[in-house]
Motif scaffolding. Structure first.
Motif, short mmCIF file in Angstrom:
data_model
loop_
_atom_site.label_atom_id
_atom_site.label_comp_id
_atom_site.label_asym_id
_atom_site.label_seq_id
_atom_site.Cartn_x
_atom_site.Cartn_y
_atom_site.Cartn_z
N UNK A 206 0.84 -1.21 0.00
CA UNK A 206 0.00 0.00 0.00
C UNK A 206 0.86 1.24 0.00
N UNK A 207 1.87 1.30 0.87
CA UNK A 207 2.70 2.50 0.97
C UNK A 207 3.55 2.72 -0.27
N UNK A 208 3.87 1.65 -0.98
CA UNK A 208 4.70 1.79 -2.17
C UNK A 208 3.99 2.58 -3.28
N UNK A 209 2.69 2.76 -3.16
CA UNK A 209 1.92 3.50 -4.16
C UNK A 209 2.03 5.01 -3.97
N UNK A 210 2.60 5.44 -2.85
CA UNK A 210 2.61 6.86 -2.52
C UNK A 210 4.04 7.39 -2.44
N UNK A 211 4.23 8.62 -2.92
CA UNK A 211 5.52 9.28 -2.80
C UNK A 211 5.77 9.68 -1.34
N UNK A 212 7.04 9.71 -0.98
CA UNK A 212 7.46 10.11 0.37
C UNK A 212 6.75 9.30 1.46
N UNK A 213 6.53 8.03 1.18
CA UNK A 213 5.93 7.11 2.15
C UNK A 213 6.90 5.96 2.39
N UNK A 214 7.16 5.67 3.65
CA UNK A 214 8.18 4.68 4.01
C UNK A 214 7.56 3.62 4.92
N UNK A 215 7.71 2.37 4.53
CA UNK A 215 7.32 1.26 5.40
C UNK A 215 8.57 0.74 6.09
N UNK A 216 8.50 0.59 7.41
CA UNK A 216 9.65 0.14 8.19
C UNK A 216 9.32 -1.21 8.82
N UNK A 217 9.96 -2.24 8.35
CA UNK A 217 9.76 -3.59 8.88
C UNK A 217 10.65 -3.79 10.11
N UNK A 218 10.03 -4.11 11.25
CA UNK A 218 10.81 -4.30 12.49
C UNK A 218 10.65 -5.72 13.03
N UNK A 219 9.98 -6.58 12.28
CA UNK A 219 9.69 -7.92 12.78
C UNK A 219 10.96 -8.68 13.14
N UNK A 220 11.98 -8.59 12.29
CA UNK A 220 13.21 -9.35 12.54
C UNK A 220 13.91 -8.92 13.81
N UNK A 221 13.67 -7.68 14.24
CA UNK A 221 14.31 -7.20 15.47
C UNK A 221 13.84 -7.96 16.70
N UNK A 222 12.58 -8.42 16.65
CA UNK A 222 11.96 -9.05 17.83
C UNK A 222 11.92 -10.57 17.74
N UNK A 223 12.33 -11.13 16.63
CA UNK A 223 12.33 -12.59 16.51
C UNK A 223 13.28 -13.21 17.53
N UNK A 224 12.72 -14.05 18.41
CA UNK A 224 13.51 -14.74 19.44
C UNK A 224 14.27 -13.77 20.34
N UNK A 225 13.66 -12.61 20.61
CA UNK A 225 14.30 -11.61 21.47
C UNK A 225 13.34 -11.19 22.58
N UNK A 226 13.14 -12.08 23.56
CA UNK A 226 12.27 -11.74 24.68
C UNK A 226 12.84 -10.59 25.51
N UNK A 227 14.14 -10.34 25.40
CA UNK A 227 14.75 -9.26 26.16
C UNK A 227 14.35 -7.89 25.65
N UNK A 228 13.65 -7.83 24.51
CA UNK A 228 13.19 -6.56 23.98
C UNK A 228 11.74 -6.27 24.34
N UNK A 229 11.11 -7.20 25.09
CA UNK A 229 9.70 -7.05 25.44
C UNK A 229 9.51 -6.66 26.90
N UNK A 230 8.44 -5.95 27.14
CA UNK A 230 8.03 -5.54 28.49
C UNK A 230 7.56 -6.77 29.27
N UNK A 231 7.23 -6.58 30.55
CA UNK A 231 6.80 -7.69 31.41
C UNK A 231 5.57 -8.41 30.88
N UNK A 232 4.73 -7.70 30.10
CA UNK A 232 3.53 -8.34 29.57
C UNK A 232 3.83 -9.22 28.36
N UNK A 233 5.09 -9.25 27.94
CA UNK A 233 5.52 -10.07 26.80
C UNK A 233 4.75 -9.72 25.52
#
Length: 258
Positions: A206-233
């Motif tokens: 969807x964002x690729x259809x628009x100028x000056x629109x950026x999609x930021x994928x952060x999924x890989x940052x949190x894969x198998x990284x429980x240390x990046x999550x709050x107490x509620x997981x």
């Protein structure tokens, strides 16, 4: 008149420059001195002021940030301020816990003036939309069901982008993708990781259809990284938000170089 002629001749002889050499010098083209016709100045030569509007769900609000500073939005502001091309950053944070995509139109309508004046719009949305599918179909979850809901989500996202562009044709719009905090609570849905990837691909399209629109994928940052999550997981902690801000900042720098 004769005295001046004798003086000129004596200067030539005493200065070690013959008359013949003097005549040759007349034929040497003069080197052009001056500025180029087009002076190119780096974008960050003159620092500018940034007006940022952030809206969306709990990730924009900063839930899970024990320092209560505003999650990734605060961290991103600090990174921008360390850039030599940025003089000041003013942030309007409209994030609210629990919001789904269909509720963002009301936020836009209530803050049209702020969006019109924004240089950048930051959005986090989608996690609660996925959770709604889970809660509504707890005992009959399938990949096809998620796929159907994602298509509906993408259509709503497109309408949201149209609304933003109608208010502000020039602002940079950044959408942060969803990550997967569902591995533990949804152990009976092994395809959930694929669902998150599918959801992000749809949003990026969807964002690729628009100028000056950026999609930021952060999924890989949190894969198998429980240390990046709050107490509620579920929500990021301080380090998790910092990682998101770093990724967003990297994408912003990349877009400026293009």
């Amino acid at each position: 008149m004769k005295k001046w002629g004798l003086l000129f001749l004596s200067l030539l002889l005493s200065g070690g420059c013959s008359a013949t050499e003097a005549m040759k010098m007349e034929n040497i083209p003069l080197r052009q001195i001056g500025l180029p016709s087009r002076l190119i100045i780096d974008q960050d030569f003159i620092p500018r002021d940034w007006n940022v509007v952030a809206f969306g769900d709990s990730l924009t609000e900063g839930v899970g940030d024990r320092d209560h500073q505003g999650g990734y939005v605060f961290d991103l502001k600090e990174k921008l301020l360390h850039n030599k091309g940025v003089r000041s950053v003013t942030v309007t944070n409209l994030g609210k816990r629990g919001l789904r995509l269909s509720q963002l139109q009301d936020v836009i309508q209530s803050h049209e003036q702020e969006i019109r004046e924004a240089d950048m719009v930051l959005i986090t949305i989608g996690g609660n939309d996925i959770m709604k599918v889970v809660r509504s179909h707890l005992f009959d979850l399938t990949y096809d069901l998620f796929e159907k809901n994602q298509k509906s989500f993408a259509a709503k996202l497109d309408r949201l982008m149209q609304s933003l562009r109608a208010l502000n044709p020039h602002a940079t719009i950044v959408l942060v993708g969803v990550y997967n905090p569902f591995s533990s609570p949804l152990q009976d849905v092994p395809e959930i990781d694929e669902v998150i990837d599918m959801w992000n691909r749809g949003s990026q399209a969807v964002l690729s259809k628009y100028d000056r629109a950026i999609f930021v994928d952060v999924k890989d940052l949190f894969d198998n990284r429980d240390d990046l999550l709050y107490d509620d997981q579920f929500h990021p902690n301080e380090l998790g938000y910092e990682k998101i801000a770093e990724r967003v900042y990297e994408h912003l720098l990349g877009s400026m170089k293009q």
